[in-house]
Structure formats: C-alpha cells, structure tokens
Design an enzyme around this catalytic site. Structure first.
Site, short mmCIF file in Angstrom:
data_model
loop_
_atom_site.label_atom_id
_atom_site.label_comp_id
_atom_site.label_asym_id
_atom_site.label_seq_id
_atom_site.Cartn_x
_atom_site.Cartn_y
_atom_site.Cartn_z
N CYS A 104 -48.23 -28.00 8.08
CA CYS A 104 -49.22 -26.96 8.40
C CYS A 104 -49.69 -26.18 7.17
CB CYS A 104 -48.65 -25.99 9.43
SG CYS A 104 -48.35 -26.81 11.01
N HIS A 124 -52.55 -19.31 9.31
CA HIS A 124 -52.31 -20.54 10.08
C HIS A 124 -52.09 -20.14 11.54
CE1 HIS A 124 -50.89 -24.28 11.51
NE2 HIS A 124 -49.64 -23.89 11.65
N ASN A 142 -52.87 -25.06 17.92
CA ASN A 142 -52.43 -25.31 16.54
C ASN A 142 -52.95 -26.69 16.12
OD1 ASN A 142 -51.08 -25.88 14.18
ND2 ASN A 142 -49.06 -25.25 14.92
O1 UT7 Z 1 -47.16 -24.84 12.94
C1 UT7 Z 1 -45.95 -25.29 12.44
C2 UT7 Z 1 -44.89 -24.26 12.54
N1 UT7 Z 1 -44.54 -24.03 13.91
C3 UT7 Z 1 -44.36 -22.81 14.36
O2 UT7 Z 1 -44.54 -21.86 13.65
C4 UT7 Z 1 -43.88 -22.66 15.80
C5 UT7 Z 1 -42.79 -21.63 15.87
N2 UT7 Z 1 -42.21 -21.51 17.18
C6 UT7 Z 1 -42.87 -20.96 18.25
O3 UT7 Z 1 -44.04 -20.65 18.16
C7 UT7 Z 1 -42.09 -20.69 19.51
O4 UT7 Z 1 -40.73 -20.87 19.27
C8 UT7 Z 1 -42.52 -21.58 20.71
C9 UT7 Z 1 -43.90 -21.18 21.19
C10 UT7 Z 1 -42.47 -23.04 20.32
C11 UT7 Z 1 -41.55 -21.33 21.87
O5 UT7 Z 1 -41.51 -19.95 22.20
P1 UT7 Z 1 -40.12 -19.18 22.31
O6 UT7 Z 1 -40.46 -17.80 22.71
O7 UT7 Z 1 -39.36 -19.38 21.04
O8 UT7 Z 1 -39.44 -19.91 23.54
P2 UT7 Z 1 -38.03 -20.65 23.57
O9 UT7 Z 1 -38.12 -21.99 22.95
O10 UT7 Z 1 -36.98 -19.70 23.10
O11 UT7 Z 1 -37.86 -20.81 25.13
C12 UT7 Z 1 -37.69 -19.68 26.01
C13 UT7 Z 1 -37.60 -20.19 27.41
C14 UT7 Z 1 -36.58 -21.32 27.59
O12 UT7 Z 1 -35.98 -21.17 28.87
P3 UT7 Z 1 -34.53 -20.51 29.01
O13 UT7 Z 1 -33.62 -21.36 28.18
O14 UT7 Z 1 -34.68 -19.12 28.45
O15 UT7 Z 1 -34.30 -20.59 30.47
C15 UT7 Z 1 -37.42 -22.56 27.58
O16 UT7 Z 1 -36.84 -23.64 28.28
O17 UT7 Z 1 -38.86 -20.74 27.83
C16 UT7 Z 1 -38.67 -22.10 28.26
N3 UT7 Z 1 -39.86 -22.87 27.89
C17 UT7 Z 1 -40.96 -22.93 28.64
N4 UT7 Z 1 -41.27 -22.37 29.83
C18 UT7 Z 1 -42.50 -22.61 30.32
C19 UT7 Z 1 -40.06 -23.59 26.76
N5 UT7 Z 1 -41.28 -24.13 26.77
C20 UT7 Z 1 -41.86 -23.72 27.93
C21 UT7 Z 1 -43.13 -23.95 28.49
N6 UT7 Z 1 -43.41 -23.37 29.68
N7 UT7 Z 1 -44.07 -24.69 27.89
#
Ligand code: UT7
Length: 333
Positions: free
Chosen positions: A116, A256, A286
C-alpha cells in the site's frame, strides 16, 4: 540555474463501473453494512469483473486520459514506474505491458512493489530521476485489481478492498514546487501479518496451495491496524516537524485509504481539521496502490499552486512513509 525539483503536472484516474456495495456483501458473507461502515468507513467499492481485463487495462484508461489532459504523446514518456501488488503476471513487469498498450515506445520502466506504500515509494524514486536533470517526463502509476487476490468467502478481507488505477506525470520545476521531502520505511517483521502465502518462490502454486486458499490475501487485521495507526501518524508528524510545517501550513493530508479510523488518527496527530483530509474510502474502499493518486484525481480541481500536501501510507511488508510536496498548478475544470 535554480535547483530542479520534481513537480506533479497532471493527474488522472480510472475505476471500473461495476459497484460492489455493502448490501451486496451481506448476501455473500456473514457481515452487515453497519459493521463495515463503523469499523472501516467503506460503503462501496469498484470491481473489474470483465473477463480478460487486468490491472494494466485500468492503467491504460487512466494514462491515456492523462496524456490527453497534459497534451503530450505516449512517445514523450521516458520512464514508467508502476506501483502494484497485482501485476498482470508475475513477470514481465506491468510497466512493460502498459508501455506496449499505450505506445510508449521510448520509455523504459519497472514495477515497484511496496504494497500500500507503493505509490509513495514510486513518487520518491521518480522525483530522483527528474532531480538528476536527465529525465523530463516520468510517469508514476498506482493500480491494483485487488479482486484478483481476494477470497470473497472471507469476511475479514473481502469487505475492505476495491479495484482502481491512478497516475501522475512528474516534470522538472524551477520554482521549488513539487516533491520537497520524503520519509520512507520498511520493516520485514511485518510480513507475518499481511501477505499472500503461495505463488512465489517460497511456495510455488500447487493444487494443495489452491485448495488451502493460499493464493489469496491473508491479513491479521488487528495487528496490522495497531502498527498502521502508529506508523502513519508518527511519520506524518515527523515530516511536518522536519520541514517546520504547522497544522495551518498543511493544506491537505492525502492518506492511504485502509481504514477511516487510521486516517482520523493520523489527522488528529497532525492537528488537522477533517475538512483538510482527502477521503475516498467510502466509495472506492482500499484500492492499495490506487488510493493516493485516486484522491489527487478527485481533489484536483480544489488544489491550488503552492498548496502544501502531505501524502502518507502504511502497508504490507511492513512499508510506510510520508511525502511532503508543494502542488504545482491551478486547475480550471
Ligand atoms: O492497507 C494495508 C494495511 N491494512 C490496514 O491498515 C488494515 C488494518 N486493519 C483494519 O482496518 C481492521 O483491523 C479491520 C477493518 C480489518 C477489522 O476491524 P477490527 O475492528 O480490527 O475488527 P476485528 O478483526 O478485531 O474483529 C472484531 C469482531 C470479531 O468478532 P469477535 O471475535 O469480537 O466476536 C470478528 O470476527 O468483528 C468480527 N468481524 C466481522 N463482523 C462482521 C470481522 N470481520 C467482520 C465483518 N463483518 N466483515
């Protein structure tokens, strides 16, 4: 003669027509619009779903539009730097393919892989070619067909990415406009958190790697998020300090577009109001190497000669950085 600086003299972009909305994704995986918008800021993204079309085809659209806007021919381009993680093929480079498709017969060039942060790394590289005095027209492309490497049954990744291409032309400037400074960083320890496991020389593709879906993007979102928030905010503040820029001096932050919360944290750290931040994540998601040039393209008619822009990014590798540039032209469109 005044010092030569490398100025962006034209920008263009292209996104495919096909829209993939959060509502569409609700039908494909266990997710919902509220979760996606509140966690990422994304409402929809564009997908290149025409069979036989690849990353280079989006770049062709963007670059042909740029050449027309700037009033130059493809033969006048001397160097092409193509930032992508989804080149048409592992080799040859997509720069070669693009040069052939647009008729850039006098150019040489290469692909640059920094995930990225690829567009930022390419911008700094291109600036050095111009500053050397040897080259007058250097094309920088940032383009990705992320849909080619995304598993649309994995809700952790499929909600994030979109397809798109942007490009800028760099030319010499003698008024001190263009790229002023860059701080770029890599840390290979980060490779464990964001990568494509198979398809490279470590794990050539086999039936087993395909069955295990190892040809798709793997992301440990939580960990990447932690490093991205810190990395992007720190380097953006650092480039302001090094160039004695206050938050009033910065006209635009061009971040980004990985997650609206990361963008907000970066703007906060820089002391910038929201109205100084370019945001297209809501409608494009993204687009990896496409995010920064697509922002410049969409904001081009608001930009004024002399505006101070800070571009910043964080991505797989890890790679991250910030570029400070002075915008070089007013647009009347
Ligand atoms: O561009 C390259 C660099 N990349 C980045 O900068 C991305 C950085 N990361 C992020 O933007 C975030 O971590 C994400 C958007 C990918 C995820 O958001 P998050 O707030 O970190 O969510 P998480 O992975 O901690 O998941 C929280 C909860 C989980 O459920 P439990 O374990 O709390 O029950 C996940 O299973 O949300 C759940 N979850 C979803 N729920 C509904 C994960 N993906 C989804 C989804 N829809 N699509």
């Amino acid at each position: 003669m005044n010092k030569i600086t490398a100025a962006i003299t034209c920008v263009n972009g292209y996104v495919p027509e096909n829209v993939l909305s959060n509502q569409d994704l609700e039908k494909m995986v266990d997710t919902n619009d509220e979760w996606i918008v509140s966690r990422t800021g994304i409402k929809e993204r564009r997908i290149l779903n025409t069979p036989g079309l690849a990353t280079s085809d989006m770049a062709v659209e963007a670059v042909n539009g740029l050449l027309k806007k700037r009033g130059i021919t493809a033969e006048e381009i001397e160097v092409i730097i193509f930032a992508t993680v989804t080149g048409d093929m592992i080799f040859p480079s997509t720069a070669c393919i693009l040069a052939d498709k647009i008729g850039a017969k006098n150019a040489w060039g290469f692909d640059l892989l920094a995930a990225c942060s690829g567009f930022l790394f390419s911008l700094e590289t291109a600036a050095k070619f111009i500053e050397s005095g040897k080259y007058k027209n250097v094309l920088v492309v940032g383009a990705d067909k992320m849909s080619a490497i995304i598993d649309y049954t994995d809700r952790n990744t499929c909600i994030i990415f979109g397809d798109g291409a942007g490009c800028v032309l760099l030319e010499p400037n003698y008024e001190g406009l263009g790229v002023v400074d860059a701080i770029l960083k890599i840390d290979g320890q980060g490779r464990h958190f964001l990568h494509q496991k198979a398809g490279g020389s470590l794990k050539p593709p086999t039936h087993e790697t395909i069955d295990a879906k190892e040809h798709y993007v793997y992301q440990d979102g939580k960990n990447v998020y932690k490093f991205a928030v810190k990395g992007m905010a720190e380097v953006s503040a650092q480039i302001m300090e090094r160039n004695h820029l206050t938050s009033d001096d910065v006209t635009w932050l061009v971040p980004h577009q990985a997650n609206l919360r990361i963008i907000d944290a970066t703007a906060d750290r820089m002391g910038l109001d929201k109205n100084k931040v370019m945001i297209n994540i809501d409608h494009f998601g993204n687009t990896t190497n496409g995010t920064l040039p697509l922002c410049l393209w969409e904001w081009e008619n608001k930009l004024k000669k002399g505006d101070n822009l800070v571009l910043s990014a964080f991505g797989g590798g890890f790679t991250w950085g910030a570029v400070y540039l002075k915008w070089a032209y007013d647009t009347n469109i």
